[in-house]
Every structure is written in C-alpha cells, then in structure tokens.
Design a protein around this motif. Sequence first.
Motif, PDB file in Angstrom:
ATOM      1  N   ALA A  69      18.242  10.569  71.283  1.00 33.95           N
ATOM      2  CA  ALA A  69      19.391  10.427  72.185  1.00 33.95           C
ATOM      3  C   ALA A  69      20.656  10.622  71.364  1.00 33.95           C
ATOM      4  O   ALA A  69      20.927   9.864  70.444  1.00 33.95           O
ATOM      5  N   ASP A  70      21.426  11.675  71.677  1.00 31.65           N
ATOM      6  CA  ASP A  70      22.640  11.959  70.926  1.00 31.65           C
ATOM      7  C   ASP A  70      23.878  11.324  71.560  1.00 31.65           C
ATOM      8  O   ASP A  70      24.958  11.383  71.007  1.00 31.65           O
ATOM      9  N   SER A  71      23.713  10.717  72.711  1.00 34.27           N
ATOM     10  CA  SER A  71      24.754   9.918  73.362  1.00 34.27           C
ATOM     11  C   SER A  71      24.022   8.827  74.150  1.00 34.27           C
ATOM     12  O   SER A  71      22.829   8.967  74.430  1.00 34.27           O
ATOM     13  N   PRO A  72      24.710   7.748  74.502  1.00 36.43           N
ATOM     14  CA  PRO A  72      24.006   6.625  75.139  1.00 36.43           C
ATOM     15  C   PRO A  72      23.298   6.992  76.448  1.00 36.43           C
ATOM     16  O   PRO A  72      23.855   7.662  77.303  1.00 36.43           O
ATOM     17  N   ILE A  73      22.058   6.546  76.547  1.00 36.92           N
ATOM     18  CA  ILE A  73      21.276   6.631  77.777  1.00 36.92           C
ATOM     19  C   ILE A  73      20.833   5.197  78.066  1.00 36.92           C
ATOM     20  O   ILE A  73      20.049   4.616  77.315  1.00 36.92           O
ATOM     21  N   GLY A 127      17.894  -1.748  78.102  1.00 41.54           N
ATOM     22  CA  GLY A 127      18.260  -1.336  76.752  1.00 41.54           C
ATOM     23  C   GLY A 127      18.804   0.072  76.720  1.00 41.54           C
ATOM     24  O   GLY A 127      19.170   0.648  77.752  1.00 41.54           O
ATOM     25  N   LEU A 128      18.859   0.626  75.508  1.00 42.16           N
ATOM     26  CA  LEU A 128      19.348   1.989  75.282  1.00 42.16           C
ATOM     27  C   LEU A 128      18.225   2.839  74.702  1.00 42.16           C
ATOM     28  O   LEU A 128      17.478   2.384  73.822  1.00 42.16           O
ATOM     29  N   VAL A 129      18.145   4.072  75.167  1.00 36.03           N
ATOM     30  CA  VAL A 129      17.120   5.002  74.696  1.00 36.03           C
ATOM     31  C   VAL A 129      17.414   5.419  73.261  1.00 36.03           C
ATOM     32  O   VAL A 129      18.537   5.796  72.932  1.00 36.03           O
ATOM     33  N   ILE A 130      16.381   5.368  72.421  1.00 36.65           N
ATOM     34  CA  ILE A 130      16.447   5.883  71.045  1.00 36.65           C
ATOM     35  C   ILE A 130      15.972   7.333  71.036  1.00 36.65           C
ATOM     36  O   ILE A 130      16.614   8.207  70.474  1.00 36.65           O
TER      37      ILE A 130
END
Length: 114
Positions: A13-17, A29-32
Amino acid sequence: MSEESRRLPRRKADSPITVIDAMTGQRLGLVIDLSESGMMVSSEQAVRADALFQSELQFSHGALAPIKAGLHELWSTTDDANGSVLIGFRFIDISKDDRTRLRTWVAEPGSQYV
C-alpha cells in the motif's frame, strides 16, 4: 520463518487504505499489502482467531472506489517494532467487479510488491 505460499502478487500500500468493519463501522486497521485474494493489515487491536468480518476497504485520494469484501482472519502477530498487531486476512466473499478492480490496482505500473 515459514515458506512463502502466496500465489498472487501482493502490492504494498503506497497510500493509506483503511479497513472498516461494515457491521460496526469501526476501523479494523490499515492495509500493509494487498492482493486480489487477501491482505495484511496493521491494527491497534487484536481480533479473535478465525474471525469473520464484512468489511469495506477505503482507498485514500480516490485511488479506487471502496471495495466491499467478506474477510476471514488467518493469522496474527504482534509487531515488536511498534506494538501494533499484524493480521492476515483472506477474502471469502468479494464481487466479481470488485475483484477485477482490485486486480487492476495491484497490477498498476510502478507498483511495489512484497
């Protein structure tokens, strides 16, 4: 460490998901990293082993319209570097259109992979 068993490319993930629990509206949470079959998420809290979720993936900056998917927790571990919980999910229910959009996003030129 276990042998890598993933069959599909997993894009970082290059920007928050953001992953939202669609039943509660709470942030999971946030995707790595993410593939068309599953993802790794960084969370502030642990989830129950083998848990099932209805989720919505919200991409920042309008990179992709939200994707709705059923999730199955496969594994989790504590990230000693920052105390967060890393969780591996597989998609168990995702529409054909959302899977196609996700596949296209994963394959975009210039993407970085795990």
